[in-house]
Structure formats: structure tokens, C-alpha cells
Design an enzyme around this catalytic site. Structure first.
Site, PDB file in Angstrom:
ATOM      1  N   LYS A  83       0.815  -1.206   0.000  1.00  0.00           N
ATOM      2  CA  LYS A  83       0.000   0.000   0.000  1.00  0.00           C
ATOM      3  C   LYS A  83       0.858   1.269   0.000  1.00  0.00           C
ATOM      4  O   LYS A  83       0.415   2.324  -0.448  1.00  0.00           O
ATOM      5  CB  LYS A  83      -0.928   0.011   1.215  1.00  0.00           C
ATOM      6  CG  LYS A  83      -1.749  -1.262   1.441  1.00  0.00           C
ATOM      7  CD  LYS A  83      -2.804  -1.458   0.388  1.00  0.00           C
ATOM      8  CE  LYS A  83      -3.563  -2.764   0.568  1.00  0.00           C
ATOM      9  NZ  LYS A  83      -4.456  -2.796   1.708  1.00  0.00           N
ATOM     10  N   ASP A  84       2.094   1.175   0.500  1.00  0.00           N
ATOM     11  CA  ASP A  84       2.961   2.357   0.523  1.00  0.00           C
ATOM     12  C   ASP A  84       3.200   2.920  -0.868  1.00  0.00           C
ATOM     13  O   ASP A  84       3.349   4.135  -1.041  1.00  0.00           O
ATOM     14  CB  ASP A  84       4.323   2.012   1.147  1.00  0.00           C
ATOM     15  CG  ASP A  84       4.261   1.813   2.656  1.00  0.00           C
ATOM     16  OD1 ASP A  84       3.516   2.549   3.320  1.00  0.00           O
ATOM     17  OD2 ASP A  84       4.978   0.930   3.162  1.00  0.00           O
TER      18      ASP A  84
END
Length: 480
Positions: free
Chosen positions: A112-113
Site C-alpha cells: 500500500k505504501d
């Protein structure tokens, strides 16, 4: 490029508007009015770019209202060395048929980063252009929340209200979120499962008056800004794995991607990459025991389950039985008019039968799917470690399991497995798989787990969350 709603009730809007608004005002999801195409010459021209430069090129096909120089600056900041070590997304070969694509090298050790750090740059940029501020409302099954909070902590003009299911995340996932004490970060633990959190977010986003009054935005994968950033690593990985193939044979190389999937956002980005012209042979969708998506792609019947039917598993970020982003895919399959009738049927009956369309899922769109169990995860973690020395987390192990099964059944070519989290985040499962060969907690994680945690428990209630936002949301414009 403009964006419309799957449900037909939104005027076409540019990228920066849908970036800030998140969910469409009619409760639908925003989709591009057309899918841009990338021909072979342009693709080969991208081969020598580093990750930030490639991100600017790919995202720029959708973010046409952001000047190219500004977008290049945003992606350079998002993927700077202090956030992601070079090359940002590494490829690690397991054997001659399998490659692990490292998507979890960022600050919260999860894929998700890669999207959230872009949003952490792009959203303040868009807000500054309009003089607005934003109150982000999100739901997480583990990794989205921590990635969002670390991307937006202390950022001007933005507050984050993140819903998570009580007791349904790993210790590290909880610590990454709840240990933050920034004034603009609010953690709300809901008495329910992830789907309950997601339903609350969609209900509040569907209240147009409340959303406008409190400047509610979204960073879940319902936000197309995240999808656009996730498309990038499909192009990146494909370009890297074909570097050694003669140019004339690259389009016929039979490269497939195996993707652990719960909310369908990550693999939907792969679907768009394939529609853009990237030569992806198969998109392999892997679920855990919460196998609603696997059932849909095998049978064409989509039947979300209740919270009581949603199992707690050892790949908790996929403990989801109602995949929000599937709406975008079904819109692609059916087209706008047929989609609206089908979606009304789903909302009325709780079930959607697209079995007549199911052959197209593979023939036209390249999807195949499978399910993994806890025992499968343990076996996959052991097998990858024995073959290559690599450690993988249980979600990545779900993808390895399904990919291995398909390879054994005759799937040709190479499979790129998207590694969606670092194994340290799920140390108990990795230790169960590897025993004494498992790595222990790093000093960094020990320190993280020892920090005080800050979280508010709330009931599974739209009204309770709405009341908290009303009490804690800052003014809706920066000037105020």
C-alpha cells in the site's frame, strides 16, 4: 482524460477532483472515460527509466490535468530514497518459472505504501491549488491504514479518520497505526469485520450533504488515485523481467502476474495495465479461505457474505467478503446500461449471476483464480525459502500457492508473484512455517511494539462514526 461514475450520476471530472473526492457523489466508483493505450514503441522507450520517472509517465496518462513537470516532482518525492531504497520495486527470482516482485519495501512494509506515498504528495498538491482541506475517511483490514497514516501524518490541510476491525489485525499492523500520536490522525476500532468498516465508509461517502459539509475524502482503493499508482509496478516488473529477452520476442513472452486479492484493487490495476496494452498472459487472482472472489471468477456468481460468515485467517488483510473494486470490473464487463440494472439486482437480492459472461473473464480479460488455506500458506512459505532463501509473508504465500497449482496444471511462461507485505509483519505465521529458520523480531519492530497505542473503540454504527467526525473534523478550508 476525465472520469465518470459506474452508477451514471456524476458529471465528468478531472483526475485532481476524483483524487480529492474519492467516492463518486452518487455512491459509485470513478472510472476513466477511456483506457489509454501504450504501444510497443512507447513501452520500449520507458525501459530505461527509473521508478519515479516511469510512475510520472504511467500516472500522467490519467492525471492529464497535472502539468508533467509537477507530476515528475511529485513522483520523485513519493519514491525518494528516504522512503524506498533503490530500485523501489526489486525483483527476486525463485526459480526459472517464478519471480517475487517486492512491493513492500516502503515505510510500513506493505504494498500500500507505493500508492499511498504518491497520494501523500499529490493530494496536498491538489488541495493547495484549490485552497481546500480534506478529512480522509478510510477502512483498513491491516495495511491500508498504516500506509495512509504514515503518508499523511503531519501533512498540511489533511486529517485522517481510519476505521479498523477490532482484534482482526496483526500486532505489528496495530502498532504501526495505533502508536501514531499526530494530531491529524484518528484511529477508530470498529466492533466488526473489515466489511463493516468498509460499509460505514461507503454509507458516509454516500451522504452527499455530510460529505460536502465535512470535506470527506477517501484513500482506500476506491480512490482512483491509488489505482493509477498501482498500475505502475505492473509495467515496471514486466519491463525488468523482459530485459534479457530479444526485443522481437518480448510481446510473446507469456508473463503472468499472481496477486493476493481481497478488495480487488491491486489486481484491478493489473487489469487496467493489460487493457492499456501490456502483454500480460494471465492475471492470477488468489484468495484465502474467504473465497468470494475465487467463486465469482470460477462460476460468474458473486455473492458477498455476512460478517458472521467472514473467517479470521492467517492472511488477515484478505479477510474480506465484499470486494469494493469488483464494481469497476463488472462495469467494464457489462457496460454502463447493463451494469446499472445488474447492480440494482445485486443490492436487491444480495447476489449477482453473471455466469453467462464468465467465459469472457479468462478469454477476454485473462483472469484465472484459486483459493489457499492456512496449511497451503505454511507449505508455500517453506517451499519458497527452500528454493531461494527468500522469506515471504502469508498473503504472498496465498499467491504462490495458486500460481504453483496453475503451473502444475500446465500454465506456460513465467509468473510474477506480487509480494504484498514484509514477512516481519506476520512473524507468528512465518515462524510456524519455518520453525528455528524464521527470523526473529528486528530491534525496530521490538521498539514499535513497545510504544503506547492510541485508539478509540466504536460500535458498528454509521451514526457513531459520523458523530466522531463531527466532533473532531477541522474546518473544511485552509483559510477557515
Amino acid at each position: 482524460m476525465t472520469f465518470v461514475s459506474t452508477r451514471g450520476g456524476m458529471a465528468p471530472a478531472p483526475f485532481t477532483q476524483v483524487l480529492i473526492d474519492g467516492l463518486a457523489p452518487d455512491g459509485g466508483l470513478t472510472v476513466p472515460d477511456h483506457v489509454p493505450t501504450v504501444d510497443a514503441a512507447r513501452l520500449e522507450g520507458w525501459r530505461g527509466l527509473d521508478y519515479p520517472a516511469l510512475a510520472a509517465e504511467v500516472i500522467g496518462l490519467y492525471a492529464t490535468d497535472i502539468p508533467a513537470a509537477d507530476l515528475a516532482r511529485l513522483t520523485a518525492a513519493a519514491y525518494a530514497p528516504e522512503r524506498f531504497p533503490a530500485p523501489v520495486v526489486p525483483l527476486n527470482r525463485v526459480d526459472d518459472r517464478r519471480v517475487v516482485v517486492g512491493l513492500s519495501e516502503g515505510p510500513t512494509m506493505a504494498f500500500k505504501d507505493l500508492a499511498m506515498q504518491f497520494l501523500g504528495q499529490a493530494m496536498p498538491y491538489a488541495l493547495a491549488r484549490s485552497g481546500r482541506r480534506l478529512n480522509i475517511l478510510g477502512a483498513t483490514s491491516g495495511d491500508t491504514g498504516s500506509a495512509a497514516e504514515h503518508a499523511f501524518r503531519g501533512r498540511p490541510g489533511i486529517s485522517v479518520f481510519m476505521l479498523s476491525p477490532q482484534g482482526r489485525m496483526s500486532d505489528v499492523q496495530r502498532a504501526q497505526m495505533y502508536s501514531l500520536d499526530d494530531a491529524n490522525i484518528h484511529n477508530l476500532a470498529v466492533d466488526g469485520v473489515f466489511d463493516d468498516c468498509q460499509n460505514i465508509v461507503k454509507a458516509i461517502n454516500g451522504d452527499a450533504a455530510f460529505k460536502a459539509a465535512h470535506a470527506i475524502g477517501a484513500v482506500n482503493s476506491i480512490n482512483f488515485g491509488r489505482i493509477s499508482a498501482q498500475i505502475v509496478y505492473y509495467f515496471w516488473a514486466w519491463l525488468r523481467v523482459t530485459d534479457d529477452i530479444p526485443a522481437a520476442g518480448r510481446a510473446d513472452a507469456l508473463i503472468s502476474f499472481a496477486v493476493p486479492s481481497g478488495n480487488f484493487g491491486n489486481i484491478y490495476a493489473g487489469h487496467l495495465a493489460r487493457r492499456m496494452g501490456l502483454a500480460i498472459h494471465r492475471l492470477i487472482l488468489a484468495t484465502n479461505e474467504n473465497n468470494v472472489l475465487d467463486e465469482f471468477f470460477r462460476t460468474g456468481v458473486y455473492q458477498p457474505r455476512t460478517r458472521e460468515q467472514t473467517l479470521v485467517t492467517s492472511s488477515p488483510s484478505m479477510d474480506i467478503s465484499k470486494a469494493s473494486n469488483l464494481e469497476r470490473f463488472i462495469w467494464d464487463v457489462l457496460g454502463p446500461e447493463r451494469f446499472r440494472a445488474a447492480w440494482a439486482e445485486l443490492e436487491r437480492a444480495g447476489r449477482l449471476d453473471l455466469s453467462a459472461e464468465q467465459p469472457r473473464f479468462t478469454a477476454e480479460y485473462g483472469f484465472v483464480s484459486g483459493e489457499s488455506t492456512h496449511a497451503d500458506r505454511l507449505a508455500a512459505i517453506r517451499a519458497v525459502h527452500e528454493r531461494s532463501g527468500l522469506l515471504i509473508d502469508p498473503h504472498t504465500a496465498d499467491a504462490v500457492t495458486v500460481a504453483d497449482r496453475l503451473i502444475a496444471d500446465g500454465l506456460p511462461g513465467q509468473v510474477l508473484v506480487l509480494a504484498t507485505a514484509r514477512p516481519e509483519k506476520f512473524g507468528d505465521t512465518v515462524k510456524e512455517a519455518l520453525g528455528d529458520d524464521a527470523e526473529g523480531l528486528t530491534p525496530r519492530l521490538r521498539e514499535l511494539l513497545a510504544r503506547p497505542q492510541h485508539v478509540i473503540d466504536v460500535p458498528n454504527s454509521v451514526d457513531a462514526v459520523r458523530a466522531y467526525i463531527e466532533a473532531h473534523a477541522p474546518a473544511t478550508t485552509v483559510a477557515e
